[in-house]
Design a protein around this motif. Sequence first.
Motif, mmCIF file in Angstrom:
data_model
loop_
_atom_site.group_PDB
_atom_site.id
_atom_site.type_symbol
_atom_site.label_atom_id
_atom_site.label_comp_id
_atom_site.label_asym_id
_atom_site.label_seq_id
_atom_site.Cartn_x
_atom_site.Cartn_y
_atom_site.Cartn_z
ATOM 1 N N SER A 20 0.836 -1.199 0.000
ATOM 2 C CA SER A 20 0.000 0.000 0.000
ATOM 3 C C SER A 20 0.869 1.247 0.000
ATOM 4 C CB SER A 20 -0.911 0.022 1.232
ATOM 5 O OG SER A 20 -1.815 -1.056 1.191
ATOM 6 N N SER A 21 0.575 2.174 -0.877
ATOM 7 C CA SER A 21 1.360 3.402 -0.958
ATOM 8 C C SER A 21 1.117 4.303 0.237
ATOM 9 C CB SER A 21 1.024 4.154 -2.250
ATOM 10 O OG SER A 21 -0.365 4.423 -2.302
ATOM 11 N N ARG A 22 -0.080 4.272 0.810
ATOM 12 C CA ARG A 22 -0.389 5.123 1.957
ATOM 13 C C ARG A 22 -1.585 4.566 2.705
ATOM 14 N NH1 ARG A 22 2.521 8.697 4.715
ATOM 15 N NH2 ARG A 22 3.501 9.074 2.719
ATOM 16 N N ILE A 23 -1.369 4.205 3.972
ATOM 17 C CA ILE A 23 -2.444 3.763 4.853
ATOM 18 C C ILE A 23 -2.762 4.928 5.777
ATOM 19 C CG2 ILE A 23 -3.157 2.072 6.588
ATOM 20 C CD1 ILE A 23 -0.898 0.245 5.453
ATOM 21 N N GLU A 24 -3.966 5.441 5.704
ATOM 22 C CA GLU A 24 -4.273 6.671 6.433
ATOM 23 C C GLU A 24 -5.225 6.472 7.604
ATOM 24 O OE1 GLU A 24 -4.486 10.388 4.292
ATOM 25 O OE2 GLU A 24 -4.403 9.296 2.406
ATOM 26 N N ASN A 25 -5.712 5.258 7.802
ATOM 27 C CA ASN A 25 -6.632 5.038 8.918
ATOM 28 C C ASN A 25 -6.051 4.089 9.958
ATOM 29 O OD1 ASN A 25 -6.741 2.761 7.345
ATOM 30 N ND2 ASN A 25 -8.974 2.556 7.370
ATOM 31 N N TYR A 26 -4.710 4.016 10.010
ATOM 32 C CA TYR A 26 -4.062 3.187 11.018
ATOM 33 C C TYR A 26 -3.748 4.042 12.236
ATOM 34 C CZ TYR A 26 -1.107 -0.361 13.134
ATOM 35 O OH TYR A 26 -0.586 -1.291 14.002
ATOM 36 N N VAL B 218 0.874 6.408 6.656
ATOM 37 C CA VAL B 218 2.161 5.724 6.613
ATOM 38 C C VAL B 218 2.107 4.748 5.447
ATOM 39 C CG1 VAL B 218 1.385 3.944 8.238
ATOM 40 C CG2 VAL B 218 3.834 4.382 7.959
ATOM 41 N N SER B 219 3.207 4.621 4.730
ATOM 42 C CA SER B 219 3.214 3.655 3.634
ATOM 43 C C SER B 219 3.296 2.251 4.205
ATOM 44 C CB SER B 219 4.410 3.909 2.701
ATOM 45 O OG SER B 219 5.617 3.503 3.304
ATOM 46 N N GLY B 220 2.769 1.296 3.453
ATOM 47 C CA GLY B 220 2.816 -0.083 3.901
ATOM 48 C C GLY B 220 4.237 -0.579 4.089
ATOM 49 N N SER B 221 5.148 -0.142 3.215
ATOM 50 C CA SER B 221 6.538 -0.592 3.334
ATOM 51 C C SER B 221 7.199 -0.023 4.583
ATOM 52 C CB SER B 221 7.332 -0.190 2.087
ATOM 53 O OG SER B 221 7.336 1.221 1.918
ATOM 54 N N ILE C 213 -7.366 0.314 -13.271
ATOM 55 C CA ILE C 213 -7.364 -0.436 -12.015
ATOM 56 C C ILE C 213 -8.736 -1.080 -11.870
ATOM 57 C CG2 ILE C 213 -7.236 -0.282 -9.498
ATOM 58 C CD1 ILE C 213 -5.415 2.140 -9.855
ATOM 59 N N VAL C 214 -8.746 -2.372 -11.601
ATOM 60 C CA VAL C 214 -10.011 -3.081 -11.406
ATOM 61 C C VAL C 214 -10.146 -3.432 -9.925
ATOM 62 C CG1 VAL C 214 -11.383 -5.101 -12.002
ATOM 63 C CG2 VAL C 214 -9.940 -4.021 -13.736
ATOM 64 N N GLY C 215 -11.213 -2.967 -9.309
ATOM 65 C CA GLY C 215 -11.453 -3.257 -7.900
ATOM 66 C C GLY C 215 -12.015 -2.052 -7.176
ATOM 67 N N GLY C 216 -12.834 -2.311 -6.166
ATOM 68 C CA GLY C 216 -13.477 -1.208 -5.459
ATOM 69 C C GLY C 216 -13.208 -1.176 -3.975
ATOM 70 N N ALA C 217 -12.226 -1.944 -3.486
ATOM 71 C CA ALA C 217 -11.912 -1.937 -2.060
ATOM 72 C C ALA C 217 -10.770 -0.967 -1.779
ATOM 73 C CB ALA C 217 -11.570 -3.342 -1.587
ATOM 74 N N ASN C 218 -10.331 -0.907 -0.511
ATOM 75 C CA ASN C 218 -9.324 0.069 -0.108
ATOM 76 C C ASN C 218 -8.013 -0.070 -0.866
ATOM 77 O OD1 ASN C 218 -11.100 1.144 1.700
ATOM 78 N ND2 ASN C 218 -9.847 0.784 3.512
ATOM 79 N N SER C 219 -7.575 -1.302 -1.101
ATOM 80 C CA SER C 219 -6.302 -1.489 -1.788
ATOM 81 C C SER C 219 -6.332 -0.876 -3.182
ATOM 82 C CB SER C 219 -5.954 -2.975 -1.864
ATOM 83 O OG SER C 219 -7.034 -3.715 -2.418
ATOM 84 N N ALA C 220 -7.449 -1.029 -3.887
ATOM 85 C CA ALA C 220 -7.582 -0.428 -5.212
ATOM 86 C C ALA C 220 -7.615 1.092 -5.113
ATOM 87 C CB ALA C 220 -8.848 -0.939 -5.894
ATOM 88 N N GLY C 221 -8.322 1.618 -4.103
ATOM 89 C CA GLY C 221 -8.385 3.066 -3.924
ATOM 90 C C GLY C 221 -7.036 3.662 -3.607
ATOM 91 N N GLN C 222 -6.260 3.013 -2.740
ATOM 92 C CA GLN C 222 -4.929 3.511 -2.401
ATOM 93 C C GLN C 222 -4.021 3.503 -3.623
ATOM 94 O OE1 GLN C 222 -4.175 0.713 0.688
ATOM 95 N NE2 GLN C 222 -5.204 1.918 2.275
#
Length: 555
Positions: free
Chosen positions: A272-278, A285-288, A379-388
């Motif tokens: 994930s490039s950016r997780i904003e609800n952790y 914070v980026s997943g890496s 991008i195919v998908g509608g969940a958080n990972s696709a949005g990020q």
Amino acid sequence: MTSPAATKPAILSVDDDPGVSRAVVRDLRRRYGADYRILRAESGATALDALREMKLRGQPVAVLIADYRMPGMDGIEFLEQAMDLHPFARRVLLTAYADTSAAIDAINVVDLDHYLLKPWDPPEEKLYPVLDGLLEAWRSSEQRPVTETKVVGNRWSPRSSEVREFLARNQLPYRWYLAEEPEGARLLEAAGADPERCPVVITEAGQTLVQPTDGELAESVGLSTSPTGDFYDLIVVGGGPAGLGAAVYGASEGLRTVLVERTATGGQAGQSSRIENYLGFPDGVSGSQLADRARRQAAKFGAEVITTREVVGLEVNGSARTVRFSDGGRLCAHTVIIATGVDYRRHSAPGVDDFTGRGVYYGSAMTEASECSDHDVYIVGGANSAGQAAVFLSRHARTVNLVIRADSLDKSMSHYLVQQIEQIPNIRVHHRTEVISADGVDHLQRIVLRNNETGVEEKAEAERLFLFIGAAPQTDWLGGTIKRDEAGYVLAGPDLLVDGARPAGWELPRPPHHLETSIPGVFVAGDVHADSAKRVASAVGEGAMAVMLVHRYLA
């Protein structure tokens, strides 16, 4: 010939006040001068020039110390740019008491390791203990800088893409060269490698690896691939947030713990490039970054982290629990936590499989982002990972087309991400739409979209298609040893009880603990757990809870 001093890791201090700069360097040399090059600069720009030169020469940088208030470029701006050059250097901000709020903000903005208040006298109490800890962490980190590793390959080669992704996800710096371009051809000639057998990896030490496996890559860059022992208190299978959480809590509470990961720690969250609800990261914070911090934290407490070992079986041998590896090896422990997570489902449209790694990517292939400049990506998908991924790729691509079957993103994506996407002008959302075919020659060149409401089909030029189409649990390796639901997710605790009856073969007088599977002493945590929340925070929480239950089992 490189001088001995030039090969020492550097500690660089940046302060525009000459008096303060000299004082910092004086204290640093007194304590660390024998083992480190102590350098100073009086502006961020000058310091960046020095860092670029060290980067080109492959000289490691251990710690960066920057004053917050500097004209032209403040300390936070400097550290933010320095991260790109030397991402594994530990970062310290010098601040006055009035600037502590800025320092706290910098913890998220530049992944700051520490901030120091001026003055730091006496250094024996306020400076050296901080630096000692940071230098120890830098020295013990698995992710040491390998600035001269080179990868030579073809743009549309699936294995070249996999090698780059492996190195990136393990946060191992490398340089990418196209085999058909002059510098790539020169490297292949110098290595005596056949251009038809790419990818070729040239390590820092000059070792040439032709079409290397992940295991060969890991060993060449210093990742741990073999456990040091034969028997542990706890084996954690899977290095996503749940597995990392379990490793941290297991090792910190005195359990001899080993974490086994097939590819790279972080799991899907690590991409994930950016997780904003952790919790605790208001600026995201980026997943890496999150995975790197967790891995270092686990190592700090004594957990072993083993990569590129695939677990293919689970056995019960008396009181021992045994995991089997794909290479025939095995490892035993009193307890096991299954945290293998989930993977993206394969897309069934004709042509998609033909171009996997050649324009079609499952998950967010971060290494491909720079190649998306001035292109239209899908991008195919509608969940958080696709949005990020959409938010991240929108910084590079001409347009980002988000393809979803639903009539709204609100049904599957967090509200904060929906709001962000609505505010980014080059993201287009295609509702009630799906990809029905993919086509190209040596790589993906076009796709066909169908609007399921109108039935209208539309061809679209596309060289990059990223797929986030649901999750499949990584549990095939369990076979029939552990009870799973119809979708393959692991059942545990109350879910194992049918009309109050315990699962077949359960011989203990007590019922299974909350996260305990149908085998006593084997627990589950994270996305692979049936009916889990599929969120990073809940995965970390289950990892910690599983360790608590491990203690109960051992007691």
